[in-house]
Write a protein that holds these residues in place. Structure first.
Motif, PDB file in Angstrom:
ATOM      1  N   ILE A   1      -4.957  -8.952  16.241  1.00  0.00           N
ATOM      2  CA  ILE A   1      -3.810  -9.784  16.650  1.00  0.00           C
ATOM      3  C   ILE A   1      -3.617  -9.697  18.162  1.00  0.00           C
ATOM      4  CG2 ILE A   1      -1.295 -10.009  16.469  1.00  0.00           C
ATOM      5  CD1 ILE A   1      -1.694  -9.021  13.479  1.00  0.00           C
TER       6      ILE A   1
ATOM      7  N   GLU B   1      -4.185  -4.941  13.704  1.00  0.00           N
ATOM      8  CA  GLU B   1      -3.264  -4.993  14.856  1.00  0.00           C
ATOM      9  C   GLU B   1      -4.025  -5.308  16.136  1.00  0.00           C
ATOM     10  OE1 GLU B   1      -1.138  -1.270  14.759  1.00  0.00           O
ATOM     11  OE2 GLU B   1       0.505  -2.175  13.606  1.00  0.00           O
TER      12      GLU B   1
ATOM     13  N   ALA C   1       3.937  -9.025  12.801  1.00  0.00           N
ATOM     14  CA  ALA C   1       3.397  -9.780  13.936  1.00  0.00           C
ATOM     15  C   ALA C   1       3.927 -11.210  13.948  1.00  0.00           C
ATOM     16  CB  ALA C   1       1.870  -9.783  13.888  1.00  0.00           C
TER      17      ALA C   1
END
Lengths: 89, 369
Positions: free
Chosen positions: B166, B163, B212
């Motif tokens: 990203i 995460e 995402a």
């Protein structure tokens, strides 16, 4: 995008001839698109100066086709390529 | 049947690199600076690649920015009509050097990161201060208006930070994020027990990617492939041997893939003696595993034979000692259990790395005699 929007290729994208395979392709960062005949005629007119309406008008004149229909095709293609990051407007 | 022409050339300009990543994709026998191809030879190789039908060149290494003639190489590739993609760690990239590359016609940069934050990134890359330099490089690339792909190499020791990786890609203005699982050959195979992710980690990561992609559609493209060790089907390595890509090593070997020299018994042509055209269409090495005629059971006659192309020859060589065997990543391989054994070993293994390095014993001599 509106008929007045001026589309151009996003940074890192360009239309080029693929002579070895007898076609044209849109090259992008580690990806490639192969436009069909209609898409290719539209993309050839994406020059950072013509608007969507200008592109549709040029194609309508060249192919003696109804401008409204062509305008719809132009908008649909360029909008699809905009969501893929190939075109900016 | 005459093969299709290749689409892209991977130009491994050098094996020199300031980083020491324990999963480096270079061969374990490295080529020294003195044996690298010179500028004029690379320029000829680029012209040959374009004439052969390649549309794109990936300028890679090692660290390609370690080549002082990189602007000249970009100019030569661009002049040949190739789309030029620089694959870099970013640690040697600053505004003046990037300006030279832009002036030479560079199209795109793929920048690697080893983790989402400095502590992990610097430890994994084996280079203090490297992560901070990468962030600076990304800003310089974006300021120049070049499109940026962030390449995050993932494994057990950083996959839980996906995460944050990203978020980093978004913060840096990358248009594309490649979440690249380590491929276990060479250096990475030696470090496999410290790198293989668990099934639970992988499932969490797959869910993160799916969320995402939805959240950032139209802003960030995320490329993600499930790694071999947790897959039922092998990857179609290089789109099939000698079918879509070719690579040239720092010393000039013409290869079907950058790892192909790990397979013994194949005589790869050299750019000093053979044109790319002759290598592609006429060399026994490129013909060896092309198509389906070479395939053993269970590949032969498999309905996926022309989808997976038998998987990866280098992986079959590395794990089975036989490059002509079915890739054991396929669950139809009689040796598929080897991968589960490796996962079990990794589950109880430590985190220490054997870093990539140049040493007396692994610099090879590849001179023409």
């Amino acid at each position: 995008m509106t008929p007045e929007s001026i589309p151009r290729f996003a940074p890192g994208h360009r239309l080029r001839e693929d002579a070895a395979r007898g076609r044209w392709v849109v090259m992008g960062p580690e990806r490639m698109f192969v436009p069909d005949e209609t898409a290719l005629e539209i993309l050839r007119l994406v020059d950072g100066a013509r608007s969507l309406a200008g592109i549709a008008g040029a194609l309508a004149a060249r192919f003696a086709a109804p401008e409204a229909e062509i305008a719809a095709d132009v908008a649909a293609l360029l909008e699809e390529l905009r969501t893929k990051g190939v075109i900016q407007a | 049947m005459r093969p299709e022409p290749p689409l892209a050339l991977l130009a491994e300009l050098t094996h020199r690199c300031p980083l020491r990543c324990p999963y480096c994709s270079n061969p374990t026998q490295l080529t020294g600076a003195g044996e690298e191809l010179d500028t004029a030879t690379w320029a000829r190789v680029f012209a040959e690649a374009a004439a052969l039908g390649c549309l794109q060149v990936h300028l890679s290494g090692g660290e390609p920015m370690a080549r002082r003639d990189l602007p000249a190489l970009v100019r030569a590739a661009q002049g040949a009509g190739l789309y030029t993609n620089l694959i870099t760690s970013g640690v040697l990239l600053d505004a003046p050097r990037l300006a030279e590359l832009c002036a030479a016609g560079l199209d795109h940069v793929q920048l690697s990161v080893q983790d989402a934050a400095a502590a992990g990134g610097d430890r994994i890359g084996g280079y203090a201060g490297g992560h901070a330099r990468k962030l600076t490089a990304a800003a310089v690339i974006r300021a120049a208006g070049l499109p940026l792909t962030l390449n995050a190499v993932v494994h057990r020791q950083n996959l839980d930070n996906l995460e944050q990786l990203i978020d980093l890609a978004l913060d840096l203005g990358a248009g594309r994020l490649e979440v690249a699982h380590v491929q276990y050959y060479g250096w990475a195979l030696a470090n496999r027990a410290a790198l293989l992710p668990s099934r639970a980690q992988l499932e969490a990561a797959t869910a993160v990617v799916a969320a995402a992609r939805r959240a950032h559609a139209g802003r960030l493209v995320i490329d993600y492939v499930v790694p071999d060790y947790h897959a039922a089907r092998p990857k179609a390595c290089m789109g099939g041997w000698g079918q879509r890509f070719l690579a040239v090593s720092p010393a000039g070997r013409i290869l079907p893939c950058h790892a192909a020299e790990s397979i013994p018994g194949l005589d790869y042509p050299r750019v000093q003696q053979t044109s790319l055209h002759a290598a592609w269409y006429a060399s026994p090495a490129f013909a060896r595993f092309r198509g389906t005629d070479w395939m053993p059971s269970p590949c032969r006659g498999c309905e996926r034979a022309e989808i997976d192309w038998g998987g990866c020859r280098c992986q079959a060589q590395a794990l089975l000692g036989d490059a002509a065997a079915t890739d054991p990543a396929c669950d139809r391989s009689p040796r598929h259990g080897l991968l589960a054994d490796a996962l079990a070993e990794a589950a109880s293994a430590g985190q220490d790395f054997a870093y990539r390095q140049f040493s007396e014993s692994n610099i090879r001599s590849d001179r023409i005699v």
